[in-house]
Write an enzyme that holds these catalytic residues in place. Structure first.
Site, PDB file in Angstrom:
ATOM      1  N   ASP A  29      -0.503  -8.058  -5.030  1.00 44.36           N
ATOM      2  CA  ASP A  29       0.833  -8.311  -5.582  1.00 44.36           C
ATOM      3  C   ASP A  29       1.169  -7.303  -6.684  1.00 44.36           C
ATOM      4  OD1 ASP A  29       3.217  -9.611  -5.801  1.00 44.36           O
ATOM      5  OD2 ASP A  29       2.437 -11.311  -6.942  1.00 44.36           O
ATOM      6  N   GLY A  30       2.475  -7.053  -6.824  1.00 43.76           N
ATOM      7  CA  GLY A  30       2.948  -6.237  -7.946  1.00 43.76           C
ATOM      8  C   GLY A  30       3.385  -4.829  -7.582  1.00 43.76           C
ATOM      9  N   HIS A  46       4.702   0.256  -2.554  1.00 51.46           N
ATOM     10  CA  HIS A  46       3.917  -0.065  -1.354  1.00 51.46           C
ATOM     11  C   HIS A  46       3.094   1.151  -0.918  1.00 51.46           C
ATOM     12  CE1 HIS A  46       5.966  -3.789  -1.290  1.00 51.46           C
ATOM     13  NE2 HIS A  46       7.119  -3.331  -0.832  1.00 51.46           N
ATOM     14  N   SER A  74       3.514 -11.463   4.624  1.00 49.97           N
ATOM     15  CA  SER A  74       3.508 -12.907   4.885  1.00 49.97           C
ATOM     16  C   SER A  74       4.671 -13.288   5.797  1.00 49.97           C
ATOM     17  CB  SER A  74       3.615 -13.676   3.566  1.00 49.97           C
ATOM     18  OG  SER A  74       4.930 -13.569   3.063  1.00 49.97           O
ATOM     19  N   GLU A  76       6.842 -15.194   5.055  1.00 51.45           N
ATOM     20  CA  GLU A  76       8.023 -15.300   4.176  1.00 51.45           C
ATOM     21  C   GLU A  76       8.609 -13.922   3.845  1.00 51.45           C
ATOM     22  OE1 GLU A  76       5.029 -16.954   3.480  1.00 51.45           O
ATOM     23  OE2 GLU A  76       5.867 -18.745   4.428  1.00 51.45           O
ATOM     24  N   ASN A  77       7.801 -12.864   4.015  1.00 52.78           N
ATOM     25  CA  ASN A  77       8.275 -11.525   3.636  1.00 52.78           C
ATOM     26  C   ASN A  77       9.423 -11.013   4.503  1.00 52.78           C
ATOM     27  OD1 ASN A  77       5.009 -10.263   2.579  1.00 52.78           O
ATOM     28  ND2 ASN A  77       6.639 -11.169   1.371  1.00 52.78           N
ATOM     29  N   TRP A  78       9.700 -11.662   5.648  1.00 45.68           N
ATOM     30  CA  TRP A  78      10.862 -11.246   6.462  1.00 45.68           C
ATOM     31  C   TRP A  78      12.156 -11.429   5.669  1.00 45.68           C
ATOM     32  CZ3 TRP A  78       9.628  -8.522  10.549  1.00 45.68           C
ATOM     33  CH2 TRP A  78       8.475  -8.808  11.263  1.00 45.68           C
ATOM     34  N   ARG A 197      -6.261 -11.985  -6.927  1.00 40.75           N
ATOM     35  CA  ARG A 197      -4.815 -11.794  -6.901  1.00 40.75           C
ATOM     36  C   ARG A 197      -4.421 -10.919  -8.083  1.00 40.75           C
ATOM     37  NH1 ARG A 197       0.171 -15.425  -5.100  1.00 40.75           N
ATOM     38  NH2 ARG A 197       1.727 -13.843  -5.569  1.00 40.75           N
ATOM     39  N   ARG A 203      -0.998 -18.227  -7.990  1.00 43.34           N
ATOM     40  CA  ARG A 203      -0.616 -18.914  -6.744  1.00 43.34           C
ATOM     41  C   ARG A 203      -1.455 -18.409  -5.582  1.00 43.34           C
ATOM     42  NH1 ARG A 203       4.654 -17.875  -8.762  1.00 43.34           N
ATOM     43  NH2 ARG A 203       4.806 -15.908  -7.658  1.00 43.34           N
ATOM     44  N   ILE A 204      -1.534 -19.259  -4.542  1.00 42.96           N
ATOM     45  CA  ILE A 204      -2.228 -18.876  -3.305  1.00 42.96           C
ATOM     46  C   ILE A 204      -1.222 -18.275  -2.314  1.00 42.96           C
ATOM     47  CG2 ILE A 204      -3.628 -19.755  -1.358  1.00 42.96           C
ATOM     48  CD1 ILE A 204      -5.156 -19.984  -3.927  1.00 42.96           C
TER      49      ILE A 204
HETATM   50  C1  FPP Z   1       3.337  -7.334  -2.624  1.00 44.57           C
HETATM   51  O1  FPP Z   1       3.945  -6.675  -3.721  1.00 44.57           O
HETATM   52  C2  FPP Z   1       2.964  -6.353  -1.584  1.00 44.57           C
HETATM   53  C3  FPP Z   1       3.385  -6.386  -0.278  1.00 44.57           C
HETATM   54  C4  FPP Z   1       4.275  -7.432   0.249  1.00 44.57           C
HETATM   55  C5  FPP Z   1       2.996  -5.342   0.690  1.00 44.57           C
HETATM   56  C6  FPP Z   1       1.582  -4.890   0.589  1.00 44.57           C
HETATM   57  C7  FPP Z   1       1.295  -3.867   1.622  1.00 44.57           C
HETATM   58  C8  FPP Z   1       0.566  -2.739   1.437  1.00 44.57           C
HETATM   59  C9  FPP Z   1      -0.074  -2.384   0.144  1.00 44.57           C
HETATM   60  C10 FPP Z   1       0.360  -1.825   2.587  1.00 44.57           C
HETATM   61  C11 FPP Z   1      -0.921  -2.151   3.330  1.00 44.57           C
HETATM   62  C12 FPP Z   1      -1.063  -1.270   4.522  1.00 44.57           C
HETATM   63  C13 FPP Z   1      -1.881  -1.497   5.585  1.00 44.57           C
HETATM   64  C14 FPP Z   1      -1.867  -0.614   6.748  1.00 44.57           C
HETATM   65  C15 FPP Z   1      -2.770  -2.640   5.644  1.00 44.57           C
HETATM   66  P1  FPP Z   1       5.448  -7.069  -4.077  1.00 44.57           P
HETATM   67  O2  FPP Z   1       6.365  -6.187  -3.316  1.00 44.57           O
HETATM   68  O3  FPP Z   1       5.655  -8.530  -3.854  1.00 44.57           O
HETATM   69  O4  FPP Z   1       5.524  -6.742  -5.604  1.00 44.57           O
HETATM   70  P2  FPP Z   1       6.459  -7.464  -6.690  1.00 44.57           P
HETATM   71  O5  FPP Z   1       5.965  -8.886  -6.788  1.00 44.57           O
HETATM   72  O6  FPP Z   1       6.189  -6.685  -7.922  1.00 44.57           O
HETATM   73  O7  FPP Z   1       7.865  -7.363  -6.215  1.00 44.57           O
END
Ligand code: FPP
EC number: 2.5.1.-
Length: 251
Positions: A29-30, A46, A74, A76-78, A197, A203-204
Site C-alpha cells: 500500500d501507499g 505503481h 483487489s 475492489e480496485n476496479w 502491510r 486493515r486486512i
Molecule cells: C496500492 O497502492 C497498490 C496497488 C493497488 C497496486 C500494486 C501493484 C504493483 C506494485 C505492481 C505489481 C506488479 C506485478 C507484475 C505483480 P495505492 O494505489 O492504494 O496507494 P495509495 O493508498 O497511496 O493511494
C-alpha cells in the site's frame, strides 16, 4: 532486474535462520501517496512499486524465505479511475513479459490467485504462459493476487463444495478445514507466517482472509515504493520476537 552491489545479500547476522517465516505475504500500500509526495501522477508510484516488489522477491530468495505472496489488485480496485486500472493491467502484462527470462534464471515459480477470468485476454495469456514456463522452478514460490478478494474466494469454495454435496460426491460430515482449503485459490500452498502491510493502515482489506488466521501482522508507516531490505529486516526482527502460540499455551 538490476543488481545493486551495496545491497545486503546475506541474511543479517541478528536474524535466526531457523526462525524465519517460510511464507511472507505483503499488502503493497501507499504507491499513490508516494507519487503524490513526489509531485508525480499516481501511476508512477505503481511503476516504482514494481521495483520494490522485485527486490523483495530477490531478498526473500537471498535470505532463504521460500514463498512470497503479493496483493497486486483487489476485486475492489476496479472502482479506481479507468486510466489507472488500464495502466495496472498493462503494467502487469509488461512486467510478466519482461521478467520471464529473469524468473527462469532465478528459479522463481510464479502463481496467480484470484478471479483471473475477468482479466483482459492478453494478460490472461501472459499469466498462463508465465505459470506454465516456471512450473518446475524450485528457487522460490511467488504468488500474485490479482482480481483477488478473500470473501469471493471463500464463496467460490463454498459453491464448489455445495455442488459436490448436491451431486452426491461428498457428505456434509466430510467437510473439514483440509477439504475446504483444497477448494481455495491457494490450494496446496502453505499459509503465510507473516503479513506485512505498508503505509500504516491497520486493515486486512479482504486479503487471504482464511489463510492469515494465524499469521503475524506487521504494519509499517513506510510507503510501499520506499520499503527496502532494511525495512524488511526490521519486519523479520519483529517477527522473530513474537511468541507464536496458535491459540495454545506454552509448556
Ligand atoms: C496500492 O497502492 C497498490 C496497488 C493497488 C497496486 C500494486 C501493484 C504493483 C506494485 C505492481 C505489481 C506488479 C506485478 C507484475 C505483480 P495505492 O494505489 O492504494 O496507494 P495509495 O493508498 O497511496 O493511494
Amino acid at each position: 532486474m538490476t543488481v545493486n552491489p551495496t545491497i545486503q545479500r546475506e541474511l543479517p547476522a541478528d536474524l535466526v535462520r531457523d526462525r524465519l517465516p517460510r511464507h511472507v505475504a505483503v499488502i503493497m500500500d501507499g504507491n499513490g501517496r508516494w507519487a503524490k509526495r513526489q509531485g508525480l501522477p499516481r501511476i508512477m508510484g505503481h511503476r516504482r512499486g514494481v521495483d520494490t516488489l522485485k527486490d523483495m522477491l530477490r531478498c526473500c530468495k537471498d535470505w532463504g524465505i521460500s514463498a512470497l505472496t503479493a496483493y497486486a489488485f483487489s476485486t475492489e480496485n476496479w472502482g479506481r479511475p479507468l486510466e489507472e486500472v488500464d495502466f495496472l493491467m498493462t503494467l502487469f502484462e509488461r512486467v510478466l513479459r519482461q521478467e520471464l527470462r529473469e524468473m527462469m534464471a532465478e528459479e522463481v515459480q510464479i502463481h496467480f490467485v484470484g478471479n483471473l477470468d475477468a482479466l483482459p485476454k492478453s494478460l490472461r495469456e501472459e499469466i498462463q504462459r508465465s505459470m506454465a514456463e516456471t512450473r518446475n522452478n524450485t528457487g522460490i514460490r511467488f504468488t500474485v493476487a490479482t482480481n483477488y478478494g478473500g470473501r469471493q474466494e471463500i464463496i467460490q469454495a463454498c459453491r464448489e463444495i455445495a455442488t459436490k454435496v448436491q451431486q452426491g460426491h461428498l457428505q456434509p460430515e466430510q467437510i473439514d478445514e483440509a477439504l475446504f482449503e483444497r477448494h481455495l485459490y491457494t490450494a496446496g500452498h502453505a499459509d503465510p507466517d507473516l503479513l506485512i502491510r505498508t503505509s500504516g493502515e491497520m486493515r486486512i482489506s479482504n486479503f487471504l482472509l482464511w489463510q492469515v488466521a494465524y499469521a503475524e501482522l506487521y504494519v509499517t508507516n513506510t510507503l510501499w515504493p520506499d520499503f527496502d531490505r532494511n525495512e524488511f529486516h526490521r519486519a523479520l526482527s519483529a517477527y522473530q520476537q513474537r511468541d507464536r502460540r496458535f491459540g495454545k499455551v506454552k509448556v
